[in-house]
Write an enzyme that holds these catalytic residues in place. Structure first.
Site, mmCIF file in Angstrom:
data_model
loop_
_atom_site.group_PDB
_atom_site.id
_atom_site.type_symbol
_atom_site.label_atom_id
_atom_site.label_comp_id
_atom_site.label_asym_id
_atom_site.label_seq_id
_atom_site.Cartn_x
_atom_site.Cartn_y
_atom_site.Cartn_z
ATOM 1 N N LYS A 165 48.011 46.650 27.038
ATOM 2 C CA LYS A 165 47.998 47.468 28.247
ATOM 3 C C LYS A 165 46.789 48.389 28.188
ATOM 4 O O LYS A 165 46.717 49.298 27.362
ATOM 5 C CB LYS A 165 49.290 48.283 28.363
ATOM 6 C CG LYS A 165 49.399 49.075 29.664
ATOM 7 C CD LYS A 165 50.738 49.794 29.731
ATOM 8 C CE LYS A 165 50.895 50.572 31.026
ATOM 9 N NZ LYS A 165 52.187 51.295 31.072
ATOM 10 N N LYS A 171 48.189 43.547 30.721
ATOM 11 C CA LYS A 171 48.155 44.354 31.931
ATOM 12 C C LYS A 171 46.891 45.214 31.920
ATOM 13 O O LYS A 171 46.633 45.884 30.916
ATOM 14 C CB LYS A 171 49.410 45.248 31.972
ATOM 15 C CG LYS A 171 49.504 46.157 33.180
ATOM 16 C CD LYS A 171 50.774 47.012 33.112
ATOM 17 C CE LYS A 171 50.862 47.924 34.342
ATOM 18 N NZ LYS A 171 52.065 48.774 34.308
#
Length: 327
Positions: A197, A249
């Site tokens: 992330k 992500k």
């Protein structure tokens, strides 16, 4: 034989041939729709920076969950927006907090007809907007946060969730969550690790959707966009700690990372097409600069081609309906 002897264009001659020869397909069952539920709403409320996305009331959330199931999506990822926040994010741990109530609502409505997932992070519930508990000097306390994540995971599992998604990027979060779930008798609850992330500029509209109170930034725990090898290390650690699935992500700016992660692990790989990716397409389409539906499907296909077999996207329901008609 006259030149050229090899004619690849034969496999592009019409839609039927192109469909038959397609190397990559996106299936509705591979799509997961993020949904937001706000405490105290009686009617759904539009998110201005995410056209077509709503903050749901509990009633509209149940209806949206049924619509998603009918479209054939593979899952629903739930995010809660509380009416009040505090320094420790206690609303995320409260069995009667909005996210845990929403989990129970959706499970009661759709059961096992789709995979019900929940965001396991404190940022929506803290008054400072960070993903963890703060030290006296304002830093994020990794290990104190892990204890909160463990309690939050059990609360979500008690509510009936199928998959928890620890997204805070704390060191050791997957192992702590896995042990807490097992100790509480929730061995069947899966962990979708936000293993990769990035500290991305693409999250802005999401923060509108959850009414984030973030002060500062998250660069001390989310990853540097310049780094790939670090991502593979994070993935390796999360799989070793018991992650059932791993996620990258954002998605589109990091397709190389998606591909590298897919090559490195033998668990399912997910990618989150985040709010900024979605909003850019919607804005360009609204101005008539691009074909919205073609762009939507092209972006999803590119993420699938890179190696993600699970895609979180705000287009999940609409795309699933289109894909079912097409294939």
């Amino acid at each position: 034989m006259p030149y050229p002897e090899i004619r690849p264009r034969r496999l592009r001659r019409n839609a039927a041939v192109r469909r038959l020869a397609a190397e990559t397909r996106v299936a509705p069952a591979e799509l997961v729709v993020p949904m937001f539920v706000k405490e105290g709403l009686t009617e759904p409320r539009a998110v201005a920076s995410l056209p077509g996305v709503l903050q749901h009331s509990r009633d509209s959330l149940r209806k949206a969950a049924v619509e998603a199931v009918q479209a054939g999506v593979g899952g629903i990822m739930l995010f809660g927006v509380p009416a009040t926040r505090d320094e420790t994010g206690s609303g995320g741990l409260d069995p009667d907090g909005i996210l845990n109530v929403a989990i129970r609502d959706v499970i009661a409505e759709v059961g096992d007809a789709t995979v019900v997932m929940s965001d396991l992070c404190l940022d929506e519930f803290t008054s400072h907007g960070h993903c963890g508990l703060l030290t006296p000097d304002g830093g994020v306390d990794n290990d104190a946060t892990l204890a909160a994540y463990a309690e939050m995971a059990v609360a979500q599992a008690d509510a009936g969730v199928h998959v928890v998604g620890p997204s805070g990027m704390m060191d050791g979060q997957v192992g702590v969550v896995r042990r807490a779930l097992d100790a509480a008798g929730h061995q069947d609850v899966s962990v979708l690790a936000y293993a990769v992330k990035y500290a991305s500029a693409f999250y802005g509209p999401f923060r509108d959707a959850v009414e984030s109170a973030l002060e500062g930034d998250r660069r001390t725990y989310q990853q540097d966009p310049a780094n790939l090898r670090e991502s593979l290390r994070e993935v390796e650690l999360d799989v070793a700690e018991g992650a059932d699935m791993v996620m990258v992500k954002p998605a589109l700016p990091y397709l190389d990372v998606v591909s590298a992660v897919r090559a490195a692990v033998d668990v399912p790989v997910a990618a989150y097409q985040v709010s900024g990716e979605y909003a850019m397409v919607e804005a360009a389409a609204a101005n008539g600069w691009i074909d919205r539906e073609r762009t939507m499907l092209e972006t999803l296909t590119s993420i699938r081609r890179a190696g993600a077999q699970i895609i979180l996207t705000y287009w999940a329901v609409e795309a699933a309906q289109m894909l079912r008609e097409r294939y």
